[in-house]
Structure formats: C-alpha cells, structure tokens
Design a protein around this motif. Sequence first.
Motif, PDB file in Angstrom:
ATOM      1  N   GLY A   4      -4.059  -3.220   3.929  1.00  0.00           N
ATOM      2  CA  GLY A   4      -3.417  -2.005   4.408  1.00  0.00           C
ATOM      3  C   GLY A   4      -2.554  -1.442   3.296  1.00  0.00           C
ATOM      4  N   THR A   5      -1.368  -0.961   3.640  1.00  0.00           N
ATOM      5  CA  THR A   5      -0.435  -0.524   2.599  1.00  0.00           C
ATOM      6  C   THR A   5      -0.138  -1.678   1.664  1.00  0.00           C
ATOM      7  N   SER A  41      -4.077  -3.729  -2.195  1.00  0.00           N
ATOM      8  CA  SER A  41      -3.428  -2.905  -1.178  1.00  0.00           C
ATOM      9  C   SER A  41      -3.679  -1.424  -1.412  1.00  0.00           C
ATOM     10  N   GLY A  42      -3.446  -0.645  -0.358  1.00  0.00           N
ATOM     11  CA  GLY A  42      -3.529   0.795  -0.495  1.00  0.00           C
ATOM     12  C   GLY A  42      -2.471   1.328  -1.442  1.00  0.00           C
ATOM     13  N   ARG A  54       4.243   3.141   0.930  1.00  0.00           N
ATOM     14  CA  ARG A  54       3.484   3.963   1.879  1.00  0.00           C
ATOM     15  C   ARG A  54       3.096   5.303   1.256  1.00  0.00           C
ATOM     16  N   SER A  60      -0.821   6.660   0.525  1.00  0.00           N
ATOM     17  CA  SER A  60      -1.414   7.873   1.091  1.00  0.00           C
ATOM     18  C   SER A  60      -2.491   8.457   0.176  1.00  0.00           C
ATOM     19  N   PRO A 116      -6.994   6.934   0.478  1.00  0.00           N
ATOM     20  CA  PRO A 116      -8.187   7.545   1.086  1.00  0.00           C
ATOM     21  C   PRO A 116      -8.933   8.478   0.148  1.00  0.00           C
ATOM     22  N   GLY A 123      -6.396  -4.535   9.049  1.00  0.00           N
ATOM     23  CA  GLY A 123      -5.635  -3.496   8.382  1.00  0.00           C
ATOM     24  C   GLY A 123      -6.440  -2.217   8.219  1.00  0.00           C
ATOM     25  N   GLY A 124      -5.746  -1.147   7.892  1.00  0.00           N
ATOM     26  CA  GLY A 124      -6.365   0.166   7.822  1.00  0.00           C
ATOM     27  C   GLY A 124      -7.426   0.335   6.760  1.00  0.00           C
ATOM     28  N   LEU A 125      -7.411  -0.501   5.714  1.00  0.00           N
ATOM     29  CA  LEU A 125      -8.407  -0.378   4.652  1.00  0.00           C
ATOM     30  C   LEU A 125      -9.512  -1.424   4.760  1.00  0.00           C
ATOM     31  N   ASP A 141      -5.617  -9.161  18.473  1.00  0.00           N
ATOM     32  CA  ASP A 141      -4.703  -8.587  17.494  1.00  0.00           C
ATOM     33  C   ASP A 141      -3.414  -9.399  17.388  1.00  0.00           C
TER      34      ASP A 141
END
Length: 263
Positions: free
Chosen positions: A92-93, A120-121, A170, A174, A177, A219-221, A243
């Motif tokens: 994620g982040t 990480s992102g 964070r 951003s 993506p 995670g988001g990624l 979760d």
Amino acid sequence: MSGSSNLTLGTAITAPAIAEAGEKALEAAGLSPDAKAEVHAGMGLSGANVPALADGIRSFPFGYQSLALASDAVTACLGAHAGEDGGILILGTGSQGLALVAGKETTVGGWGFALSDDASGAILGRAAIRAAILSIDALAPSSDLTRLIMARFHDDPSEAVLWSQTATPRDYGSFAPLVFRAAGGDGVADHLIGHAIGSIVGMLDRLIHLGAPRIALMGGLAAPYRPFLPTRYDDVLIEPKGDALDGAFRLAKQDFQASPTQG
C-alpha cells in the motif's frame, strides 16, 4: 471515522483516536459505553511491533476488561489465513511482509518510508518524481509518464521542490497509480515497476523461507502489482480469507482463552 492510530505519532495523538473508534464500535454493536468494562478488546495498530510504543498505548486507561495488542500486520495475517499458518505481503502506501508460523511471527521490511518499504506506493511515487526531475535535466530519459508528472508541477522543478518540503508518504503514494497506468510501453514506468517487483520477489522468497505455506497479497497496490509477479508464485499466493478486523477478533479471543481466569 476517527483520527490516526499509527503509534509512531505518539500516544497523545493516537490514544484519543483509538478510544473514539472503540466507542463507535460499541455504538454500532448496540452496546452502551458502560459495556466496555466487560469487553475483551483486540487491536491491530501500526507501530505496535515497537515495544516502547506498544507499552505506551497499553498504559492508556481505555476501560476495557482486557486488551490484546499486536501490529496491524499481525491482525491482517490472522484474518487472511483464518488463524492458520501463513504469510502476508502488504502493498500500500507502505510495504511489509509477515509470517505467522507455529505461533511465531517474523516481519520482513516495513521499517518506514525513510529506511525501508521499497515496494510501497510512497517509494514508487517518489521514484517516479525523481525520474521526472532527472529527465528535465536531461540526465535520464523522458517519457509520457515523466511529462505527465512534471505537468502536475507546471513543468517547474522548483515547484516540485517546494511541494516536497511538506510531502508525506501518502502524498508521494498518490503518484503510484500514474506509474501503473503508463506501464506496458512506457520505458520509465516499466523500469520503475521492474525495480519494485525485485523488492517484492525478495520479500516473498523470504516469507517462503520462513515456512509460510501460503501468502496473501494485501493493500491497495496488491492487485496492480499481481500481473507483474513471476508465475512461480501462482501456487503460493492466495486470496485472503478475511481482513484485519477478523484478525483483531481472533486476537482478542485467543487472549481471552489464554487468560488464567479462563483456565
């Protein structure tokens, strides 16, 4: 929504936010605030793997009958494998791997933006911005990705410098993506993702070496990175069964069952 529960921010900031989240959970469950005295709470918190930070939050008078505390990675792993042996890789982040095998937990990475988290992102986004700045100085190739990023700063590196003075992980994340959208033909984007995949492969291999029979990407990624991973992991990678909230419940239940008064 409550405030941040990342323990690295300090107890003065996180404890009230955690307390508020607990009160909202009681309300959602249809329980009165007085019920907390009978609650066995389980919490998965970022930074709880640092003993001094964990001790600080344990000393806060939340008012629960008992409090089981672990890092958010541990509760995520408990939830992902329904309490069974396994590993997770959070993308994620930040990024961190964790193996829970035979009751022993071992972390891989996750030491923060400044020192670790190479997949990480935040790191991917920062690498993309650095590549864009280098391209402006003709020290590295330019591409649609680098031009898009510089357009965010009105093609002015000095504007990027001012932005970076207050940018958080964070904020850097951003930009991640944009890298994935450009991948598959943009040389800069493909290079950045290839470097990140190298870090992910290293963490996956370490988790497997630690004995994790199954690994869940979280995670988001997780989904964006998945198509780029080598096929040799196809038999190891699984979808999470639950979760971090499921994991926190399991943590509280395990602590309750292990309590001497429940013997």
